[in-house]
Scaffold this motif. Structure first.
Motif, PDB file in Angstrom:
ATOM      1  N   LEU A 129     -64.396  65.223   6.361  1.00  0.00           N
ATOM      2  CA  LEU A 129     -63.896  64.394   7.450  1.00  0.00           C
ATOM      3  C   LEU A 129     -64.983  63.981   8.429  1.00  0.00           C
ATOM      4  N   VAL A 130     -66.009  64.835   8.631  1.00  0.00           N
ATOM      5  CA  VAL A 130     -66.967  64.575   9.716  1.00  0.00           C
ATOM      6  C   VAL A 130     -68.374  64.209   9.254  1.00  0.00           C
ATOM      7  N   LEU A 165     -63.039  55.298  16.490  1.00  0.00           N
ATOM      8  CA  LEU A 165     -63.707  56.053  17.550  1.00  0.00           C
ATOM      9  C   LEU A 165     -64.940  55.321  18.075  1.00  0.00           C
ATOM     10  N   ALA A 166     -65.717  54.708  17.177  1.00  0.00           N
ATOM     11  CA  ALA A 166     -66.924  53.999  17.610  1.00  0.00           C
ATOM     12  C   ALA A 166     -66.587  52.853  18.557  1.00  0.00           C
ATOM     13  N   SER A 189     -62.343  59.693   6.803  1.00  0.00           N
ATOM     14  CA  SER A 189     -63.485  59.747   7.708  1.00  0.00           C
ATOM     15  C   SER A 189     -63.892  58.385   8.251  1.00  0.00           C
ATOM     16  N   GLN A 190     -64.096  57.409   7.359  1.00  0.00           N
ATOM     17  CA  GLN A 190     -64.664  56.139   7.789  1.00  0.00           C
ATOM     18  C   GLN A 190     -63.706  55.338   8.660  1.00  0.00           C
ATOM     19  N   LEU A 191     -62.420  55.384   8.339  1.00  0.00           N
ATOM     20  CA  LEU A 191     -61.440  54.659   9.152  1.00  0.00           C
ATOM     21  C   LEU A 191     -61.339  55.280  10.542  1.00  0.00           C
ATOM     22  N   LEU A 192     -61.295  56.602  10.599  1.00  0.00           N
ATOM     23  CA  LEU A 192     -61.251  57.294  11.891  1.00  0.00           C
ATOM     24  C   LEU A 192     -62.508  57.017  12.701  1.00  0.00           C
ATOM     25  N   HIS A 208     -60.427  43.379  23.569  1.00  0.00           N
ATOM     26  CA  HIS A 208     -59.783  43.048  22.297  1.00  0.00           C
ATOM     27  C   HIS A 208     -59.840  44.194  21.294  1.00  0.00           C
ATOM     28  N   ALA A 209     -60.226  45.374  21.721  1.00  0.00           N
ATOM     29  CA  ALA A 209     -60.484  46.449  20.760  1.00  0.00           C
ATOM     30  C   ALA A 209     -59.352  47.440  20.619  1.00  0.00           C
ATOM     31  N   ALA A 210     -58.179  47.151  21.255  1.00  0.00           N
ATOM     32  CA  ALA A 210     -57.067  48.079  21.142  1.00  0.00           C
ATOM     33  C   ALA A 210     -56.440  47.993  19.752  1.00  0.00           C
ATOM     34  N   GLY A 211     -55.685  49.044  19.393  1.00  0.00           N
ATOM     35  CA  GLY A 211     -54.991  49.014  18.118  1.00  0.00           C
ATOM     36  C   GLY A 211     -55.824  49.585  16.989  1.00  0.00           C
ATOM     37  N   GLY A 212     -55.287  49.423  15.786  1.00  0.00           N
ATOM     38  CA  GLY A 212     -55.937  49.991  14.618  1.00  0.00           C
ATOM     39  C   GLY A 212     -56.716  48.966  13.835  1.00  0.00           C
TER      40      GLY A 212
END
Length: 397
Positions: free
Chosen positions: A121-122, A79-80, A72-75, A204-208
């Motif tokens: 998850l949510v 998203l944020a 949940s937190q990583l996803l 700069h926010a692309a990627g994981g």
């Protein structure tokens, strides 16, 4: 030359004033959501009594919830940063309402498993988005106070929600699911209408999470906070077991002592959050961790309700010292466009601790109450030392 003296702000204004209106919309939505948080504390009772599952099957269901929570937190952090704080928070709350009702109306084990995984998850997707919103909306000087007020609102709402939930469970568990779902929808709508999108430009926010994991200061800070979470989550995992099975307190005596935690936080925390927020964050966090560790170590000597209340007062004092500071440190370490990911990594420590706390605490308690609580005292001490070692790097940032 003017002799005018600046008027000293009133007590209430000094504690609650000076923060932007969207922050208070976020705070109000958080309070409503916590007031309606009634399902999770009674999930085990619901699964065994209302759905007739065995204790073993209920444990599997709760494990599935934990698996969803780990993701949940990583996803939510990604998203944020990608789709926005407001959309992530509101969408997560709406999805929580759907899965709450799905779980409430599920009767077969496969349906319950799917609903619990989805709920895991949510249900906490809002946390990274909320933390990033506060960092975007509030100046660095005021962030410790703002995060502290959110912490206060969560505890205030949760205390009332727990009390009401216990009564409503006797009237029928479905009430809990509907109230939880409605409060989630109210939170979603309030944020969507009253809180602007604050996501910075995305260059700069692309990627994981690679950039976050390469930040050694943030990784170290997350490990220290994992120690904090392992300590705190003993209060909902092993502490009730130890006090009722080993010390032989009744559930009513345990509940009465634990109520002191909520009372102290609601009364004391707003009074000291501003003062604590002006102290050095690393040293403040180290102090809070050390006091929490000492409080849990003292639990090894508890033989009565009064003794338990004394230890709760000690570790609650540490909890109050910690309130608001971790969120402010996370926001300070994060580039603005990556605040969601940084908050997601911080939240992941709590999700991981929710899995590890019973896995570690159970075997330790089986070896003896003293083994468990002295170990927890050691976790607090090691975490405090780790925080002091990180202090110079945090101050440079």
């Amino acid at each position: 030359m003017s002799n005018a003296i600046a008027e000293k702000p009133s007590f209430l204004r000094s504690k609650f004033g000076g923060l932007p209106r969207p922050f208070w919309a976020l705070w109000g939505g958080t309070l409503v959501n916590r007031l309606g948080t009634m399902v999770l504390p009674f999930t085990g009772v619901y699964l065994t009594q209302s759905r007739g599952l065995s204790v073993a099957a209920a444990g599997v269901v709760m494990g599935v919830f934990g698996a969803g929570s780990l993701l949940s937190q990583l996803l939510a952090g990604v998203l944020a940063d990608r789709i926005g704080r407001r959309a992530t928070l509101s969408g997560g709350m709406l999805a929580t309402a759907v899965f709450m009702l799905a779980l409430g109306y599920s009767t077969s084990l496969p349906a319950i498993l799917v609903s619990m995984f989805g709920l895991g998850l949510v249900i906490d997707v809002y946390r990274p988005a909320s933390n990033a919103l506060v960092a975007d909306l509030v100046s660095p000087e005021e962030r410790p106070r703002a995060y502290g007020l959110l912490f206060w609102g969560i505890n205030l709402g949760y205390s009332v929600g727990m009390t009401a939930g216990g009564w409503l469970a006797g009237q029928g568990f479905l009430w809990l699911f509907w109230i939880d779902a409605v409060s989630s929808v109210v939170f979603a709508v309030l944020v969507w209408r009253a809180v602007p999108e604050t996501r910075p430009t995305q260059r700069h926010a692309a990627g994981g999470f690679g950039v976050v994991l390469r930040d050694r200061v943030m990784v170290g800070f997350t490990l220290v906070m994992l120690g904090h979470a392992l300590l705190y989550l003993q209060t909902t995992t092993m502490l009730p077991v130890a006090m009722t099975d080993v010390v032989k307190l009744s559930p009513q005596e345990f509940g009465l002592a634990m109520a002191l935690n909520g009372v102290l936080i609601v009364v004391v925390q707003p009074l000291v959050s501003g003062w604590l927020g002006r102290r050095d964050p690393a040293r403040t966090l180290a102090l809070g961790l050390a006091v929490m560790g000492a409080g849990f170590a003292m639990t090894a000597f508890v033989t009565s309700t009064l003794g338990l209340a004394a230890t709760i007062a000690v570790w609650t004092a540490g909890e109050i010292v910690l309130a608001g500071i971790p969120g402010a440190v996370t926001a300070a370490l994060a580039p603005p466009e990556l605040r969601g990911r940084y908050a997601g990594l911080f939240g992941f420590a709590w999700s991981l601790a929710a899995v590890l706390a019973p896995m570690l605490g159970g075997p330790l308690l089986a070896l003896g109450s003293e083994v468990l609580w002295f170990t927890m005292g050691g976790v607090g001490a090691v975490s405090a030392v780790g925080m002091l070692l990180l202090g110079p790097a945090i101050r440079r940032r």
